[in-house]
Design an enzyme around this catalytic site. Structure first.
Site, mmCIF file in Angstrom:
data_model
loop_
_atom_site.group_PDB
_atom_site.id
_atom_site.type_symbol
_atom_site.label_atom_id
_atom_site.label_comp_id
_atom_site.label_asym_id
_atom_site.label_seq_id
_atom_site.Cartn_x
_atom_site.Cartn_y
_atom_site.Cartn_z
ATOM 1 N N TYR A 231 26.805 44.037 -136.485
ATOM 2 C CA TYR A 231 25.580 44.018 -137.296
ATOM 3 C C TYR A 231 25.703 45.050 -138.408
ATOM 4 O O TYR A 231 25.590 46.251 -138.196
ATOM 5 C CB TYR A 231 24.345 44.292 -136.440
ATOM 6 C CG TYR A 231 24.138 43.307 -135.303
ATOM 7 C CD1 TYR A 231 24.697 42.035 -135.324
ATOM 8 C CD2 TYR A 231 23.361 43.650 -134.194
ATOM 9 C CE1 TYR A 231 24.502 41.141 -134.278
ATOM 10 C CE2 TYR A 231 23.158 42.758 -133.148
ATOM 11 C CZ TYR A 231 23.745 41.515 -133.202
ATOM 12 O OH TYR A 231 23.548 40.638 -132.161
ATOM 13 N N HIS B 252 30.968 39.903 -127.580
ATOM 14 C CA HIS B 252 30.063 39.137 -128.447
ATOM 15 C C HIS B 252 30.432 37.652 -128.460
ATOM 16 O O HIS B 252 29.561 36.780 -128.423
ATOM 17 C CB HIS B 252 30.142 39.729 -129.861
ATOM 18 C CG HIS B 252 28.885 39.661 -130.638
ATOM 19 N ND1 HIS B 252 28.558 40.581 -131.598
ATOM 20 C CD2 HIS B 252 27.858 38.775 -130.633
ATOM 21 C CE1 HIS B 252 27.404 40.276 -132.146
ATOM 22 N NE2 HIS B 252 26.956 39.176 -131.576
ATOM 23 N N LEU C 286 12.435 34.003 -130.000
ATOM 24 C CA LEU C 286 11.337 33.521 -130.855
ATOM 25 C C LEU C 286 11.844 32.463 -131.834
ATOM 26 O O LEU C 286 11.193 32.189 -132.848
ATOM 27 C CB LEU C 286 10.723 34.700 -131.626
ATOM 28 C CG LEU C 286 10.129 35.792 -130.732
ATOM 29 C CD1 LEU C 286 9.786 37.038 -131.543
ATOM 30 C CD2 LEU C 286 8.888 35.271 -130.002
ATOM 31 N N ARG D 243 14.323 32.711 -133.842
ATOM 32 C CA ARG D 243 14.568 33.451 -135.089
ATOM 33 C C ARG D 243 13.285 33.581 -135.905
ATOM 34 O O ARG D 243 13.301 33.570 -137.134
ATOM 35 C CB ARG D 243 15.692 32.797 -135.906
ATOM 36 C CG ARG D 243 17.020 32.752 -135.146
ATOM 37 C CD ARG D 243 18.151 32.247 -135.973
ATOM 38 N NE ARG D 243 19.397 32.140 -135.213
ATOM 39 C CZ ARG D 243 20.292 33.114 -135.056
ATOM 40 N NH1 ARG D 243 20.088 34.277 -135.609
ATOM 41 N NH2 ARG D 243 21.393 32.922 -134.354
HETATM 42 N N1 LIG Z 1 24.637 37.587 -128.886
HETATM 43 C C1 LIG Z 1 24.470 37.012 -130.054
HETATM 44 O O1 LIG Z 1 25.343 36.289 -130.532
HETATM 45 C C2 LIG Z 1 23.199 37.227 -130.811
HETATM 46 C C3 LIG Z 1 22.853 36.404 -131.891
HETATM 47 C C4 LIG Z 1 21.647 36.643 -132.547
HETATM 48 C C5 LIG Z 1 20.820 37.678 -132.133
HETATM 49 N N2 LIG Z 1 21.196 38.473 -131.091
HETATM 50 C C6 LIG Z 1 20.323 39.566 -130.595
HETATM 51 O O2 LIG Z 1 19.061 39.024 -130.265
HETATM 52 C C7 LIG Z 1 18.040 39.737 -130.940
HETATM 53 C C8 LIG Z 1 16.857 38.839 -131.236
HETATM 54 O O3 LIG Z 1 17.231 37.692 -131.963
HETATM 55 P P1 LIG Z 1 16.754 37.418 -133.467
HETATM 56 O O4 LIG Z 1 16.255 38.671 -134.047
HETATM 57 O O5 LIG Z 1 17.876 36.707 -134.123
HETATM 58 O O6 LIG Z 1 15.604 36.337 -133.315
HETATM 59 P P2 LIG Z 1 14.105 36.369 -132.695
HETATM 60 O O7 LIG Z 1 13.933 37.520 -131.825
HETATM 61 O O8 LIG Z 1 13.903 35.021 -132.125
HETATM 62 O O9 LIG Z 1 13.207 36.457 -134.005
HETATM 63 C C9 LIG Z 1 13.214 37.543 -134.886
HETATM 64 C C10 LIG Z 1 12.296 37.205 -136.040
HETATM 65 O O10 LIG Z 1 10.970 37.027 -135.551
HETATM 66 C C11 LIG Z 1 10.086 37.910 -136.213
HETATM 67 N N3 LIG Z 1 9.102 38.366 -135.203
HETATM 68 C C12 LIG Z 1 9.362 39.119 -134.108
HETATM 69 N N4 LIG Z 1 8.253 39.262 -133.361
HETATM 70 C C13 LIG Z 1 7.268 38.599 -134.021
HETATM 71 C C14 LIG Z 1 5.889 38.396 -133.764
HETATM 72 N N5 LIG Z 1 5.320 38.871 -132.657
HETATM 73 N N6 LIG Z 1 5.155 37.692 -134.657
HETATM 74 C C15 LIG Z 1 5.729 37.188 -135.773
HETATM 75 N N7 LIG Z 1 7.040 37.337 -136.071
HETATM 76 C C16 LIG Z 1 7.799 38.041 -135.197
HETATM 77 C C17 LIG Z 1 10.928 39.026 -136.765
HETATM 78 O O11 LIG Z 1 10.265 39.563 -137.887
HETATM 79 P P3 LIG Z 1 10.509 41.028 -138.506
HETATM 80 O O12 LIG Z 1 11.989 41.271 -138.442
HETATM 81 O O13 LIG Z 1 9.985 40.868 -139.890
HETATM 82 O O14 LIG Z 1 9.763 42.025 -137.715
HETATM 83 C C18 LIG Z 1 12.220 38.268 -137.117
HETATM 84 O O15 LIG Z 1 12.069 37.603 -138.358
HETATM 85 C C19 LIG Z 1 18.742 40.294 -132.179
HETATM 86 O O16 LIG Z 1 18.044 41.402 -132.728
HETATM 87 C C20 LIG Z 1 20.088 40.662 -131.625
HETATM 88 O O17 LIG Z 1 20.012 41.924 -130.965
HETATM 89 C C21 LIG Z 1 22.358 38.251 -130.420
#
Ligand SMILES: NC(=O)c1ccc[n+]([C@@H]2O[C@H](COP(=O)([O-])OP(=O)(O)OC[C@H]3O[C@@H](n4cnc5c(N)ncnc54)[C@H](OP(=O)(O)O)[C@@H]3O)[C@@H](O)[C@H]2O)c1
Length: 327
Positions: free
Chosen positions: A59, A136, A217, A219
């Site tokens: 990241y 990863h 969520l 994304r």
């Molecule tokens: N292992 C892998 O390959 C992999 C791949 C992707 C992600 N990840 C991990 O998983 C974590 C979470 O995934 P993600 O961030 O991709 O997707 P997510 O958690 O599904 O969604 C994140 C998005 O939702 C928004 N959000 C969060 N809470 C909210 C709420 N209560 N109301 C409205 N909007 C909300 C965030 O906004 P804001 O940012 O504007 O607050 C951001 O745009 C990542 O941070 C990372 O650590 C791992």
């Protein structure tokens, strides 16, 4: 927040963790970064009991670990269950193929890469060990047993307490288990990405492994924030994803409408319903929603107290499949 055990012999963690990726990478890239707010979000997460803090060397690359490292100084390290990852090379990822599914694209599972990378991660995180070191992605060019053997060395050296996998098949988990115990599997799971329910998630339950849903969520889509690609910043990574194209979003909005219907009746937000559904998939499930926004963090923490009824769960189980591939 109520807690659960990370795998069969891991530490206790809050049932909802925090994904830090979006604080420096992937999303909202053109918006000036507000590091102070991101730092306060991580501190607040720890206060709320969302102790599993997830980052990765990819990241940024590196900027996310550096940010988390700056947060954890001053006595906060002990409050966190710190998870990072190795094996994905962001610099070489083709943005048209962000899943890294091209034959060699963006992956490095060579044992020497793992050995070198853990030291870089520890330096950036400002700690002498991580609680969970995750592979990863499996590198198709390197036998998984060799990569996993090097991951196991990080445990033997005291640099990682536990090791986990990400985006793997059951067959790959078994191969790794034959070399060294697997503490956790991180894979995408949400109301619009359910593939894990058919194999990996029940296998983790049966074997006593934690399952860490990423992007729980959708994304951000499942929160109802994005109705058009124009709602996303211009160089946001999601603009390239099939499900976020104009026509796909239009069709997929029916999913959000139904989630919102359940949320209204449950006195919750759509984000909380999306997380409560993920949590309902088992006590071994610890979602890591990502946010850099204090208000959303509080919203997400509240999901731990929401118990969906059998009828509500059935309604959510019956949601239509999304239009468009994941990547
Ligand atoms: N292992 C892998 O390959 C992999 C791949 C992707 C992600 N990840 C991990 O998983 C974590 C979470 O995934 P993600 O961030 O991709 O997707 P997510 O958690 O599904 O969604 C994140 C998005 O939702 C928004 N959000 C969060 N809470 C909210 C709420 N209560 N109301 C409205 N909007 C909300 C965030 O906004 P804001 O940012 O504007 O607050 C951001 O745009 C990542 O941070 C990372 O650590 C791992």
């Amino acid at each position: 927040m109520r807690t659960t055990t990370l795998g069969s012999d891991g530490p206790d963690v809050g049932v909802i963790g925090l994904g830090c990726m979006g604080m420096t990478f992937s999303y909202d890239m053109e918006t000036p970064r507000d590091e102070a707010t991101s730092i306060s979000v991580i501190h607040r997460a720890l206060d709320l009991g969302m102790t599993l803090i997830d980052t990765a060397d990819a990241y940024g690359p590196y900027t996310n670990e550096e940010l988390v490292g700056r947060v954890l100084v001053g006595g906060h390290r002990e409050r966190a269950v710190l998870a990072t990852k190795v094996g994905l090379l962001t610099d070489s990822i083709d943005v048209a193929d962000p899943g890294g599914s091209s034959p060699s694209g963006g992956r490095d599972g060579r044992p020497e890469h793992v050995r070198k990378s853990i030291d870089g991660s520890l330096r950036r995180l400002g700690t002498d060990h991580v609680d969970l070191y995750q592979l990863h992605r499996v590198d198709p060019k390197v036998p998984l047993e060799e990569t996993w053997g090097a991951m196991a060395e990080t445990v033997a050296a005291g640099k990682a307490r536990h090791i986990g996998l990400s985006e793997v098949t059951v067959a790959e988990i078994r191969r790794a288990q034959a070399v060294h115990p697997v503490a956790s599997v991180q894979s995408e799971l949400s109301l619009w990405t359910r593939n894990a329910l058919d194999g990996v998630l029940p296998y983790c339950r049966e074997q006593g492994l934690a399952f860490l849903p990423f992007a729980p969520l959708g994304r951000g889509f499942l929160t109802g924030r994005f109705a058009s690609p124009e709602d996303l910043p211009r160089d946001d990574f999601r603009r390239g994803l099939p499900r976020f194209q104009q026509e796909a979003l239009r069709i997929n909005l029916s999913i959000v409408e139904q989630v919102r219907g359940v949320a209204d009746r449950a006195g919750a937000t759509p984000a909380q319903v999306a997380l409560a559904w993920v949590l309902a998939q088992g006590r071994h499930v610890v979602p890591i929603p990502g946010t850099k926004t204090p208000r959303y963090l509080a919203d997400n923490a509240g999901a731990a107290d929401i118990e969906l009824s059998a009828a509500e769960l059935a309604e959510l189980d019956a949601l239509p499949a999304p239009y468009g591939a994941r990547y």
